[in-house]
Write an enzyme that holds these catalytic residues in place. Structure first.
Site, PDB file in Angstrom:
ATOM      1  N   LYS A 194       0.840  -1.191   0.000  1.00  0.00           N
ATOM      2  CA  LYS A 194       0.000   0.000   0.000  1.00  0.00           C
ATOM      3  C   LYS A 194       0.874   1.240   0.000  1.00  0.00           C
ATOM      4  O   LYS A 194       1.988   1.143   0.516  1.00  0.00           O
ATOM      5  CB  LYS A 194      -0.966   0.039   1.197  1.00  0.00           C
ATOM      6  CG  LYS A 194      -0.409  -0.304   2.568  1.00  0.00           C
ATOM      7  CD  LYS A 194       0.755   0.410   3.144  1.00  0.00           C
ATOM      8  CE  LYS A 194       0.670   1.886   3.402  1.00  0.00           C
ATOM      9  NZ  LYS A 194       1.913   2.427   4.018  1.00  0.00           N
ATOM     10  N   TYR A 201      -4.424   4.176   6.297  1.00  0.00           N
ATOM     11  CA  TYR A 201      -4.956   3.214   7.283  1.00  0.00           C
ATOM     12  C   TYR A 201      -6.278   3.703   7.852  1.00  0.00           C
ATOM     13  O   TYR A 201      -7.176   2.910   8.116  1.00  0.00           O
ATOM     14  CB  TYR A 201      -3.948   2.973   8.413  1.00  0.00           C
ATOM     15  CG  TYR A 201      -2.782   2.114   8.012  1.00  0.00           C
ATOM     16  CD1 TYR A 201      -2.836   0.721   8.138  1.00  0.00           C
ATOM     17  CD2 TYR A 201      -1.628   2.677   7.502  1.00  0.00           C
ATOM     18  CE1 TYR A 201      -1.766  -0.067   7.751  1.00  0.00           C
ATOM     19  CE2 TYR A 201      -0.552   1.894   7.112  1.00  0.00           C
ATOM     20  CZ  TYR A 201      -0.628   0.520   7.243  1.00  0.00           C
ATOM     21  OH  TYR A 201       0.426  -0.263   6.853  1.00  0.00           O
TER      22      TYR A 201
HETATM   23  P1  NAD Z   1      12.412   1.735   2.572  1.00  0.00           P
HETATM   24  O1  NAD Z   1      12.942   3.071   2.197  1.00  0.00           O
HETATM   25  O2  NAD Z   1      12.904   1.121   3.837  1.00  0.00           O
HETATM   26  O3  NAD Z   1      12.679   0.690   1.385  1.00  0.00           O
HETATM   27  C1  NAD Z   1      12.480   1.018   0.039  1.00  0.00           C
HETATM   28  C2  NAD Z   1      13.393   0.137  -0.810  1.00  0.00           C
HETATM   29  O4  NAD Z   1      13.262   0.513  -2.166  1.00  0.00           O
HETATM   30  C3  NAD Z   1      14.865   0.281  -0.435  1.00  0.00           C
HETATM   31  O5  NAD Z   1      15.471  -0.991  -0.395  1.00  0.00           O
HETATM   32  C4  NAD Z   1      15.440   1.076  -1.590  1.00  0.00           C
HETATM   33  O6  NAD Z   1      16.799   0.763  -1.841  1.00  0.00           O
HETATM   34  C5  NAD Z   1      14.566   0.600  -2.735  1.00  0.00           C
HETATM   35  N1  NAD Z   1      14.586   1.514  -3.866  1.00  0.00           N
HETATM   36  C6  NAD Z   1      14.689   1.129  -5.154  1.00  0.00           C
HETATM   37  N2  NAD Z   1      14.708   2.181  -5.953  1.00  0.00           N
HETATM   38  C7  NAD Z   1      14.620   3.281  -5.193  1.00  0.00           C
HETATM   39  C8  NAD Z   1      14.613   4.673  -5.461  1.00  0.00           C
HETATM   40  N3  NAD Z   1      14.664   5.149  -6.706  1.00  0.00           N
HETATM   41  N4  NAD Z   1      14.513   5.508  -4.415  1.00  0.00           N
HETATM   42  C9  NAD Z   1      14.403   5.052  -3.150  1.00  0.00           C
HETATM   43  N5  NAD Z   1      14.423   3.729  -2.828  1.00  0.00           N
HETATM   44  C10 NAD Z   1      14.526   2.856  -3.851  1.00  0.00           C
HETATM   45  O7  NAD Z   1      10.830   1.844   2.577  1.00  0.00           O
HETATM   46  P2  NAD Z   1       9.792   0.855   3.254  1.00  0.00           P
HETATM   47  O8  NAD Z   1       9.387   1.400   4.566  1.00  0.00           O
HETATM   48  O9  NAD Z   1      10.325  -0.530   3.211  1.00  0.00           O
HETATM   49  O10 NAD Z   1       8.536   1.023   2.268  1.00  0.00           O
HETATM   50  C11 NAD Z   1       8.437   0.318   1.045  1.00  0.00           C
HETATM   51  C12 NAD Z   1       6.963   0.165   0.685  1.00  0.00           C
HETATM   52  O11 NAD Z   1       6.338  -0.620   1.690  1.00  0.00           O
HETATM   53  C13 NAD Z   1       6.179   1.474   0.617  1.00  0.00           C
HETATM   54  O12 NAD Z   1       5.252   1.424  -0.427  1.00  0.00           O
HETATM   55  C14 NAD Z   1       5.453   1.537   1.955  1.00  0.00           C
HETATM   56  O13 NAD Z   1       4.229   2.239   1.868  1.00  0.00           O
HETATM   57  C15 NAD Z   1       5.224   0.073   2.236  1.00  0.00           C
HETATM   58  N6  NAD Z   1       5.157  -0.222   3.684  1.00  0.00           N
HETATM   59  C16 NAD Z   1       4.097  -0.907   4.142  1.00  0.00           C
HETATM   60  C17 NAD Z   1       3.994  -1.183   5.484  1.00  0.00           C
HETATM   61  C18 NAD Z   1       2.828  -1.966   5.999  1.00  0.00           C
HETATM   62  O14 NAD Z   1       2.678  -2.092   7.215  1.00  0.00           O
HETATM   63  N7  NAD Z   1       2.000  -2.544   5.126  1.00  0.00           N
HETATM   64  C19 NAD Z   1       4.978  -0.754   6.372  1.00  0.00           C
HETATM   65  C20 NAD Z   1       6.081  -0.070   5.861  1.00  0.00           C
HETATM   66  C21 NAD Z   1       6.155   0.198   4.507  1.00  0.00           C
END
Ligand code: NAD
Length: 371
Positions: free
Chosen positions: A135, A219
């Site tokens: 999401k 949420y």
């Molecule tokens: P994060 O920044 O920790 O991870 C993002 C990943 O994408 C990193 O590994 C990064 O290297 C990679 N990436 C690839 N290309 C990129 C670019 N051009 N710029 C930036 N990063 C790039 O983020 P996250 O917290 O893991 O979030 C990722 C997704 O998961 C989002 O869509 C977020 O909404 C979702 N999320 C959902 C929940 C949930 O509870 N359902 C919780 C956290 C995050």
């Protein structure tokens, strides 16, 4: 329990529970072959993927982690060693499309920044894979529609990572609210927010598609939709963002929104990047169902007021987490050809409302939604 919530609760359960319920004469859902596990590829090895999702596969009955996709070779090496994944199942973004030739990958889980969800979901479907996408589903209605079209064309499943639908307290809240346990629902309040730290893609509109609403306010929105079981008919929103704060140069901080539903239910919602919230409350004519925290990774708490008495409702610790339930749900849906309870259409419905929320705040007026 109405049909929708019964189906939701049933589909969020493990196969053992489904068999037991079928034995008691409730809806029979085809069971997958015992022990059969579908292979997942994780795309994007960031915080959520590596800390919350990947460790869950060890507890899954129908899912296993078989492949990784990352732009950082060091991460691929590290996590391949940790999860025993062969070099032949490691991909960069440049080689991603070669997953088409890897029959061990059944499902691709997109855990990338929001603006990349549509592209990678569509490429995965075109490679013949089922998709679980985090999401928000994407950053616009148009992107969501393109994702749904791509998965339909490829005849593959598309599910969105609304994990709370696989969490027992939220499942019970849905059942109680829609079943009229505290009388017909009149008002729902939902609040989600945290104090966003600077220097992350979430604060860059080009990557996130928006601020708190896209990330955490979703949420509140998704909860009021699943608690009411209805789609809103109008939205009024007010944005409060201090543009002098360097975190909020391109995205909103706070956006409060009120939704009206066809039955007369009103929802008042908070979405914030500068204050901490995680709660909802369903007020019926005869009491309330309150959850705080409502949608964390663990530790939900429920309080119910009915017949003049307020008391906590405590559920037994479930054998599997919401993350395991989510991963196995899609695998079961693929194996039994069922539509996931949180299919692409669910993500699209949220984006429709989110676009209306932004429009209402921008134009300073109520926006009517298609009913
Ligand atoms: P994060 O920044 O920790 O991870 C993002 C990943 O994408 C990193 O590994 C990064 O290297 C990679 N990436 C690839 N290309 C990129 C670019 N051009 N710029 C930036 N990063 C790039 O983020 P996250 O917290 O893991 O979030 C990722 C997704 O998961 C989002 O869509 C977020 O909404 C979702 N999320 C959902 C929940 C949930 O509870 N359902 C919780 C956290 C995050």
């Amino acid at each position: 329990m109405d049909d929708t919530s019964r189906r939701g609760v049933l589909q969020g359960m493990g196969t053992g529970m489904l068999t037991a319920l079928a034995g008691r004469g409730l809806a029979a859902v085809p069971a997958p072959a015992p022990g059969r596990k579908l292979g997942y590829a994780i795309v994007g090895l960031g915080g959520y993927a590596t800390r919350q999702i990947m460790p869950q596969f060890r507890d899954c009955d129908h899912s296993r982690l078989v492949a990784l996709v990352s732009g950082t070779p060091g991460k691929l090496t590290r996590y391949a060693a940790e999860y025993d994944i062969p070099a032949s199942n490691l991909y960069s973004y440049a080689t991603f499309d070669r997953i088409r030739d890897n029959p061990s990958i059944d499902i691709v889980y997109i855990v990338l920044p929001n603006s990349m969800h549509a592209e990678y979901s569509i490429r995965a479907a075109q490679a013949g894979k089922h998709v679980l996408c985090e999401k928000p589903m994407a950053v616009s209605v148009a992107e969501c529609e393109a994702m749904i079209a791509a998965s339909r064309k490829a005849n593959r499943k598309l599910m969105i990572g609304y994990r709370s639908r696989f969490e027992p307290y939220n499942q019970l809240a849905i059942q109680l609210a829609r079943g009229g346990h505290v009388g017909p629902t009149r008002i729902i309040t939902a609040e989600h927010g945290f104090n966003a730290q600077p220097g992350q893609w979430r604060l860059d509109r080009a990557m996130s598609g928006g601020g708190s609403l896209m990330d955490i306010g979703i949420y509140s929105l998704n909860a009021v939709r699943y608690l009411s079981g209805e789609e809103p008919v109008s939205v009024t929103a007010v944005e409060s963002t201090d543009r002098r704060d360097p975190r909020f140069r391109t995205v909103e901080d706070r956006i409060d929104f009120m939704l009206r539903f066809p039955s007369g239910i009103v929802a008042n919602c908070v979405s914030s990047y500068s204050s901490n919230h995680n709660a909802y409350r369903v007020n019926g004519t005869d009491g309330f169902i309150a959850m705080e925290p409502a949608t964390p990774y663990e530790g939900q708490r429920m309080m119910i007021r009915k017949d003049g008495v307020t008391a906590p409702r405590v559920l037994p610790k479930p054998p599997k987490t919401q993350f395991v339930g989510q991963l196995d749900h899609l695998a079961i849906c693929v194996m039994t050809d069922q539509q996931p309870i949180v299919a692409g259409e669910e993500g699209l419905a949220d984006l429709h409302v989110m676009e209306a929320i932004y429009r209402s705040a921008r134009e300073g007026r109520a926006v009517t939604l298609r009913s």
